[in-house]
Design a protein around this motif. Structure first.
Motif, mmCIF file in Angstrom:
data_model
loop_
_atom_site.group_PDB
_atom_site.id
_atom_site.type_symbol
_atom_site.label_atom_id
_atom_site.label_comp_id
_atom_site.label_asym_id
_atom_site.label_seq_id
_atom_site.Cartn_x
_atom_site.Cartn_y
_atom_site.Cartn_z
ATOM 1 N N ASP A 148 0.849 -1.197 0.000
ATOM 2 C CA ASP A 148 0.000 0.000 0.000
ATOM 3 C C ASP A 148 0.885 1.248 0.000
ATOM 4 O O ASP A 148 1.949 1.274 0.631
ATOM 5 C CB ASP A 148 -0.877 0.044 1.252
ATOM 6 N N ILE A 149 0.451 2.273 -0.694
ATOM 7 C CA ILE A 149 1.104 3.578 -0.608
ATOM 8 C C ILE A 149 0.028 4.657 -0.608
ATOM 9 O O ILE A 149 -1.113 4.414 -1.018
ATOM 10 C CB ILE A 149 2.076 3.850 -1.783
ATOM 11 N N ALA A 150 0.396 5.845 -0.158
ATOM 12 C CA ALA A 150 -0.480 7.020 -0.257
ATOM 13 C C ALA A 150 0.251 8.089 -1.059
ATOM 14 O O ALA A 150 1.485 8.162 -1.041
ATOM 15 C CB ALA A 150 -0.833 7.532 1.132
ATOM 16 N N LEU A 151 -0.500 8.909 -1.789
ATOM 17 C CA LEU A 151 0.075 9.961 -2.632
ATOM 18 C C LEU A 151 -0.380 11.329 -2.166
ATOM 19 O O LEU A 151 -1.509 11.481 -1.671
ATOM 20 C CB LEU A 151 -0.355 9.777 -4.089
ATOM 21 N N ASP A 152 0.478 12.337 -2.358
ATOM 22 C CA ASP A 152 0.042 13.706 -2.078
ATOM 23 C C ASP A 152 -0.981 14.126 -3.131
ATOM 24 O O ASP A 152 -0.980 13.624 -4.259
ATOM 25 C CB ASP A 152 1.237 14.656 -2.054
ATOM 26 N N SER A 153 -1.846 15.043 -2.765
ATOM 27 C CA SER A 153 -2.970 15.416 -3.627
ATOM 28 C C SER A 153 -2.519 16.073 -4.931
ATOM 29 O O SER A 153 -3.147 15.878 -5.981
ATOM 30 C CB SER A 153 -3.920 16.359 -2.874
ATOM 31 N N ARG A 154 -1.415 16.828 -4.890
ATOM 32 C CA ARG A 154 -0.928 17.471 -6.118
ATOM 33 C C ARG A 154 -0.477 16.410 -7.128
ATOM 34 O O ARG A 154 -0.751 16.514 -8.327
ATOM 35 C CB ARG A 154 0.220 18.432 -5.793
ATOM 36 N N THR A 155 0.251 15.399 -6.638
ATOM 37 C CA THR A 155 0.709 14.327 -7.522
ATOM 38 C C THR A 155 -0.471 13.526 -8.054
ATOM 39 O O THR A 155 -0.508 13.144 -9.233
ATOM 40 C CB THR A 155 1.686 13.405 -6.768
ATOM 41 N N PHE A 184 -3.510 12.463 0.345
ATOM 42 C CA PHE A 184 -3.411 13.377 1.485
ATOM 43 C C PHE A 184 -2.932 14.753 1.033
ATOM 44 O O PHE A 184 -2.340 14.920 -0.039
ATOM 45 C CB PHE A 184 -2.448 12.813 2.534
ATOM 46 N N ASP A 185 -3.196 15.740 1.873
ATOM 47 C CA ASP A 185 -2.667 17.094 1.681
ATOM 48 C C ASP A 185 -1.430 17.249 2.546
ATOM 49 O O ASP A 185 -1.350 16.681 3.640
ATOM 50 C CB ASP A 185 -3.712 18.138 2.076
ATOM 51 N N THR A 186 -0.460 18.015 2.041
ATOM 52 C CA THR A 186 0.775 18.213 2.791
ATOM 53 C C THR A 186 1.344 19.591 2.524
ATOM 54 O O THR A 186 1.088 20.182 1.470
ATOM 55 C CB THR A 186 1.825 17.150 2.414
ATOM 56 N N ASP A 187 2.125 20.090 3.484
ATOM 57 C CA ASP A 187 2.808 21.377 3.328
ATOM 58 C C ASP A 187 4.283 21.164 3.016
ATOM 59 O O ASP A 187 5.080 22.091 3.137
ATOM 60 C CB ASP A 187 2.675 22.200 4.617
ATOM 61 N N ASP A 188 4.659 19.946 2.648
ATOM 62 C CA ASP A 188 6.054 19.640 2.345
ATOM 63 C C ASP A 188 6.570 20.560 1.235
ATOM 64 O O ASP A 188 5.943 20.699 0.188
ATOM 65 C CB ASP A 188 6.162 18.171 1.897
ATOM 66 N N GLY A 189 7.731 21.169 1.483
ATOM 67 C CA GLY A 189 8.266 22.162 0.550
ATOM 68 C C GLY A 189 8.575 21.611 -0.821
ATOM 69 O O GLY A 189 8.349 22.272 -1.832
ATOM 70 N N SER A 190 9.095 20.383 -0.901
ATOM 71 C CA SER A 190 9.437 19.818 -2.208
ATOM 72 C C SER A 190 8.194 19.547 -3.049
ATOM 73 O O SER A 190 8.212 19.667 -4.270
ATOM 74 C CB SER A 190 10.237 18.514 -2.036
ATOM 75 N N GLY A 195 7.509 18.749 -6.702
ATOM 76 C CA GLY A 195 7.937 17.370 -6.546
ATOM 77 C C GLY A 195 6.761 16.456 -6.232
ATOM 78 O O GLY A 195 5.601 16.834 -6.358
ATOM 79 N N SER A 196 7.086 15.225 -5.815
ATOM 80 C CA SER A 196 6.038 14.276 -5.442
ATOM 81 C C SER A 196 6.418 13.625 -4.116
ATOM 82 O O SER A 196 7.595 13.519 -3.775
ATOM 83 C CB SER A 196 5.875 13.200 -6.527
ATOM 84 N N LEU A 197 5.397 13.182 -3.365
ATOM 85 C CA LEU A 197 5.630 12.537 -2.072
ATOM 86 C C LEU A 197 4.816 11.244 -2.016
ATOM 87 O O LEU A 197 3.597 11.269 -2.174
ATOM 88 C CB LEU A 197 5.244 13.470 -0.920
ATOM 89 N N VAL A 198 5.521 10.145 -1.810
ATOM 90 C CA VAL A 198 4.903 8.836 -1.656
ATOM 91 C C VAL A 198 5.077 8.420 -0.204
ATOM 92 O O VAL A 198 6.174 8.520 0.344
ATOM 93 C CB VAL A 198 5.577 7.796 -2.579
ATOM 94 N N VAL A 199 4.001 7.962 0.437
ATOM 95 C CA VAL A 199 4.063 7.570 1.847
ATOM 96 C C VAL A 199 3.787 6.072 1.981
ATOM 97 O O VAL A 199 2.811 5.553 1.420
ATOM 98 C CB VAL A 199 3.055 8.387 2.685
ATOM 99 N N PHE A 200 4.669 5.370 2.722
ATOM 100 C CA PHE A 200 4.526 3.945 3.015
ATOM 101 C C PHE A 200 4.198 3.779 4.499
ATOM 102 O O PHE A 200 4.385 4.708 5.296
ATOM 103 C CB PHE A 200 5.842 3.206 2.750
ATOM 104 N N ASP A 201 3.756 2.579 4.874
ATOM 105 C CA ASP A 201 3.671 2.318 6.309
ATOM 106 C C ASP A 201 5.095 2.290 6.860
ATOM 107 O O ASP A 201 6.068 2.127 6.108
ATOM 108 C CB ASP A 201 2.941 1.000 6.570
ATOM 109 N N ASN A 202 5.260 2.452 8.163
ATOM 110 C CA ASN A 202 6.574 2.670 8.761
ATOM 111 C C ASN A 202 7.562 1.553 8.430
ATOM 112 O O ASN A 202 8.700 1.816 8.034
ATOM 113 C CB ASN A 202 6.425 2.821 10.280
#
Length: 838
Positions: A148-155, A184-190, A195-202
């Motif tokens: 499973d992964i989650a993506l930032d809303s812009r990507t 998800f929404d994020t304020d990450d600068g990249s 850029g893009s942000l992919v989130v995995f479980d820990n």
């Protein structure tokens, strides 16, 4: 005197229009830049402040770097054990461990999403409430298992991926697949920067990103506990080589970095605003010179009835103050629109700037008003002072005060001295002194422009001859007042000087890069990670097995010392290396690259007196020294430098076996079929970049062309202001010559010929400025190229004849367009009324 100045402004408001426009455009650029960067910085600061909401104290490594700039290897410190200790501290409400690293996400076409540097993967670390405060899910849920992964809303918006879709990604080489569990929404600068942000479980994040420890542990304070108190408690459990920072400190540091970045962007934009204002100074000085000349009798009468020189000068300065203030206010209002337009333009270009309210600070308002007023008053001071120095009796006997020969002699002498000083500075070894010399020559030529105008316009005589009497009149009018012609032409000259110089350097650099790639690489393809991180050795192993591959070699790079000199050391396949690169040897050859042999770059060889056949002690990064025989000495460049040794020599000294790059020579050369074979062998991996020589050249050349186009756009403001200057000068010149034009009409010159005369005069002045600008631009391009050639060995100056022809053609068009209104005004003059005018 104030009432007199105000009356003169109102009486000449039409003639002052172009001056107002010139100042207004310059001020608009300045105020727009300041408003934009303030808004941009404020929005980023607000966003970054939110990203620190979950941090009271952050525990981070304090590793530092080695002397060669590489990150030092450190023992494990930010472990699960430390995280548990931090969470159990008195005053701690929760603790969060974060990891991040390069994660290449493929879009639906298999291409890399986001920029090469901004494609990031991170972990989802749920707290006691099951949520990670860094991510606010707008759709679906957080990843809970591998796969499973989650993506930032812009990507997600860019790629069209939705919850439940299967995506492909890579972190270290192998391609993996996963399902989108949430957005998800994020304020990450990249991410905000494109850029893009992919989130995995820990657990998955730490596994796929190769993290045995956390990059940072963020501790949140419990209610009633201050950040300072919590930091004191955290410091008691810190392992060696770690540090603790409060959330406030992190936010302040982030604000400082944002301020620094926005300041750099602001400085670049303000430089071009300054150029536009500098060009505007010529227009203002021209306008006030002609206005003062047209009011010579009036000023003389004021002197005769008791006005002092200072009062006359002051009246001109008051006029300039009023004009500057009006232009500054209008420019500031326009600048707000410029700021909004810049934001929209950058967002349209994919910059994805954060949302935020428009920030208009008092400093911006004061700066805009001061610039408009001060620039206008400075430009008007010399014409006012010159008018005040004319004796009243002499002024009353002449409608227009002609420039004195003595003034031109002094000006030409100063200009000649400046040019001579600049030439002397060009022969100095220091590049900064050379740059100063080029700038001094530029100023000297601007001062000498009245002197240069006569021979140029005389040379244009044969081109004007076919136009008959109108061509002759245009030529004579152009040289009638050398100062005015020079000021008008200088405004256009400055813009074209900068544009030509930058074009010459950019075109020459592009050719140098192409030549470097052609000369240095015999390989058809270079394979590397998209973020320039090392490749797994499996990549070379897979590619070497392809039937389409004729020769291949991995570049296995480390750092070390050759006889005490710091250098890069690359391990290569000695059998294939000579087929993959083109080295220019000064002694020896690649044939001797076998066993304990090494190829040495000429700089290292010259520093240590090495030649083919010598033995050199090479100390590797693991502090072990091996004596290697010099098989050859070659000339290095930006693509190939350092030491090259057989891979078996380098590999034992690496703590982790990785390749920086893989070079491939294909049996059929570069082709779509060959590239497809490489792509398929690597599993259509978005994290890996496959480039031929053209791609390598275009990567750098594309960045140069993009920068050049941005500079063209910024300098367009200066060119626009220069066009206004030509219109202004011609319009006021027509007004000044009403009597003469009336006489010409009376003796038979029809309206069409009057228009032609003014148009030709405009074209001559514009082309004079353009030719001078192109000439100076070529000179400055040569000076800049001379400095570059020392570091870029394949650099040689190339003159972009086609583009220069376009610049000159544009200058001719500018002359024609700028003359439309003045020519029409001249043609519409009533001959009898014009003859009666003084």
């Amino acid at each position: 005197m104030f009432r007199t100045a105000l009356r003169n402004v109102l009486a000449h408001k039409a003639r002052l229009l172009m001056t107002v426009l010139a100042v207004m455009l310059g001020v608009a650029f300045v105020s727009g830049t300041l408003v934009f960067t303030d808004t941009f910085g404020s929005a980023y600061k607000n966003k970054s402040a939110k990203s620190f909401d979950h941090v009271s104290v952050a525990i981070k490594p304090d590793g530092g770097t080695r002397d060669d700039g590489q990150e030092a290897k450190q023992p494990e410190r930010l472990t699960d054990s430390l995280l548990d200790k931090a969470e159990k501290l008195p005053g701690a409400r929760s603790a969060l461990g974060s990891v991040s690293g390069f994660t290449a996400l493929a879009d639906k076409d298999g291409k890399l999403v986001g920029s090469e540097w901004g494609t990031t993967g991170s972990n989802y670390f749920p707290g006691k409430d099951g949520k990670d405060p860094r991510y606010d899910f707008s759709d679906g849920a957080a990843p809970k298992r591998a796969g499973d992964i989650a993506l930032d809303s812009r990507t997600a918006d860019r790629t069209g991926y939705k919850v439940g879709d299967t995506v492909r990604y890579s972190t270290d080489g192998p391609v993996r697949t996963a399902k989108v569990s949430g957005v998800f929404d994020t304020d990450d600068g990249s991410v905000v920067a494109g850029g893009s942000l992919v989130v995995f479980d820990n657990d998955t994040a730490r596994k796929v990103l190769g993290k045995s420890e956390y990059d940072e542990i963020d501790v949140k304070a419990a209610a009633g506990t201050s950040e300072t108190a919590l930091k004191g408690a955290v410091e008691k459990i810190l392992p060696k080589d770690t540090e603790a920072e409060t959330g406030v400190s992190l936010k302040d540091e982030q604000d400082r970095l944002i301020e620094q970045n926005t300041s750099s962007m602001s400085q670049v934009l303000l430089i071009f605003a300054g150029i536009a204002l500098f060009v505007g100074i010529f227009i203002i000085a021209n306008t006030f010179t002609m206005l003062v000349a047209q009011r010579t009798k009036e000023l003389a009468l004021m002197r005769a009835v008791g006005a002092s020189r200072r009062q006359v000068t002051r009246s001109v300065l008051i006029e300039a103050f009023i004009v500057g203030l009006v232009a500054a206010v209008a420019g500031f209002a326009l600048g707000i629109g410029v700021a909004v337009g810049l934001e929209a333009l950058m967002n349209a270009g994919g910059a994805s700037l954060p949302d935020g309210p428009l920030v208009i600070g008092p400093t911006t308002i004061i700066t805009a008003l001061l610039i408009g007023v001060v620039v206008t008053m400075l430009a008007a001071w010399l014409p006012g002072r010159r008018a005040a120095k004319i004796p009243p009796v002499a002024a009353m006997n002449s409608v227009h005060a002609s420039p004195t020969t003595r003034g031109l002699v002094v000006r030409n002498t100063i200009g000649s001295l400046l040019v001579a000083l600049g030439v002397v500075m060009l022969f100095m070894d220091d590049n900064y002194v050379k740059s100063g010399g080029a700038a001094t020559i530029l100023v000297g030529v601007i001062v000498l422009t009245p002197l240069l105008s006569r021979p140029f316009i005389a040379a244009a005589g044969p081109l004007l001859k076919p136009f008959g009497v109108t061509g002759k009149l245009a030529r004579l009018n152009s040289v009638r007042n050398p100062r005015r012609t020079a000021s008008t032409a200088s405004a256009l000259m400055i813009g074209l000087t900068l544009i030509t110089a930058m074009t010459v350097v950019a075109v020459s650099m592009g050719s140098a890069i192409n030549k470097m790639a052609a000369d240095s690489l015999k390989a058809d393809y270079a394979v590397s990670m998209a973020n320039f991180q090392p490749l797994t050795p499996k990549v070379h192993d897979q590619l070497a097995k392809l039937p389409e591959v004729e020769a291949s070699s991995a570049l296995r790079t480390t750092w070390g010392e050759a006889d005490g000199r710091d250098t890069r050391i690359s391990g290569v396949d000695p059998k294939a290396f000579d087929k993959l690169v083109g080295l220019d040897f000064t002694s020896g050859s690649a044939a001797g690259l076998k066993g304990n042999a090494v190829l040495v770059d000429k700089e290292t060889a010259d520093a240590k007196g090495l030649k083919a056949g010598d033995t050199v002690p090479v100390k590797f990064d693991d502090d072990k020294t091996t004596r290697l025989k010099v098989a050859g000495v070659y000339k290095s460049n930006e693509m190939l430098d350092g030491l090259f040794a057989p891979t078996p020599v380098v590999t034992p000294h690496l703590s982790k076996i990785q390749d920086q790059q893989v070079l491939l020579k294909m049996k059929g050369g570069v082709s779509d079929k060959a590239e497809d074979a490489v792509v398929k062998a690597l599993g259509d991996n978005p994290a890996i970049k496959i480039q031929d020589k053209d791609d390598i050249s275009n990567e750098v050349g594309g960045a140069i062309n993009m920068l050049l186009n941005m500079l063209y756009g910024l300098l367009a403001m200066a060119i626009l202001v220069a066009v206004l200057g030509v219109i202004n000068t011609l319009a006021m010149s027509v007004f000044e010559r009403k009597h003469e034009i009336g006489m010409l009409r009376a003796i038979g010159l029809d309206r069409a010929k009057i228009k032609q005369m003014v148009r030709l005069e405009s074209v001559v002045i514009s082309l004079f400025g353009a030719v001078l600008g192109v000439g100076l631009g070529l000179f400055l391009g040569w000076v800049a190229g001379d400095s570059i050639s020392g570091s870029v060995t394949t650099y040689s100056m190339e003159i972009p004849v086609g583009r220069i022809a376009i610049f000159l053609a544009i200058a001719g068009v500018v002359g024609v367009l700028a003359a439309v209104w003045p020519a029409r005004s001249a043609a519409r003059l009533n001959p009898l009324q014009a003859i009666k005018s003084e």
